[in-house]
Design an enzyme around this catalytic site. Structure first.
Site, PDB file in Angstrom:
ATOM      1  CG  HIS A 102      -0.323   2.397   7.235  1.00 22.16           C
ATOM      2  ND1 HIS A 102      -0.247   3.060   8.449  1.00 22.16           N
ATOM      3  CD2 HIS A 102       0.572   2.997   6.418  1.00 22.16           C
ATOM      4  CE1 HIS A 102       0.656   4.024   8.354  1.00 22.16           C
ATOM      5  NE2 HIS A 102       1.172   4.006   7.136  1.00 22.16           N
ATOM      6  CG  HIS A 104       3.437   1.776   2.736  1.00 20.51           C
ATOM      7  ND1 HIS A 104       2.984   2.958   2.209  1.00 20.51           N
ATOM      8  CD2 HIS A 104       3.652   2.007   4.050  1.00 20.51           C
ATOM      9  CE1 HIS A 104       2.939   3.878   3.171  1.00 20.51           C
ATOM     10  NE2 HIS A 104       3.343   3.326   4.305  1.00 20.51           N
TER      11      HIS A 104
END
Ligand code: ZN
Length: 145
Positions: A102, A104
């Site tokens: 992931h 950010h």
């Protein structure tokens, strides 16, 4: 591997877990971080499950970061950020918390710290506030798609 058992991000992709989703295409999905560093803190993930960035084929890394750039513009406009940090952690030693790649997107504001040198702490925002931020980002990102 396209999905992993008990992965909270795979569950979000399959709509088995709650999330304020702000963008989705064939390869990637973006949703609000539930403990944001600032309003509008968003995560962009690949729909295929990889634990770390170096496990991903390069073309998929490219697609992921194309989405990051697109969503980042919407986030900046939606919350009026003065700057944006892009963060990506691999491995426990690097403070990776969910082992599904992931990225950010962290909005930063000039008044929070001189020259943005210190990071704000994690926050818990109300459900209504999160939904409102999610709506704003979604409409900004869609306008650009
Ligand atoms: Zn996963």
């Amino acid at each position: 591997m396209t999905r992993a058992e008990d992965c909270i991000f795979c569950n979000i992709i399959e709509r088995h877990g709650p999330a304020d989703i702000v963008y989705e295409d064939r390869h990637s999905i973006a949703f609000l971080d539930i403990y944001p560093l600032n309003q509008g803190h968003t995560l962009v993930i690949s729909k295929k499950h990889y634990a770390t960035l170096d496990e991903m084929p390069p073309d998929e890394v490219g697609l992921l970061f194309a989405t990051v750039a697109k969503v980042m513009k919407g986030v900046r406009e939606a919350v009026g950020a003065d700057g944006i940090n892009i963060g990506q952690s691999n491995g426990k030693a690097a403070s990776q918390d969910v082992f599904h790649v992931h990225v950010h997107i962290i909005p930063r504001f000039s008044q929070e710290s001189p020259e943005g040198k210190t990071f704000p702490g994690r926050k818990k925002l109300g459900k209504t506030e999160m939904e409102e931020i999610g709506r704003k980002i979604r409409s900004k990102v869609q306008r650009r798609s």
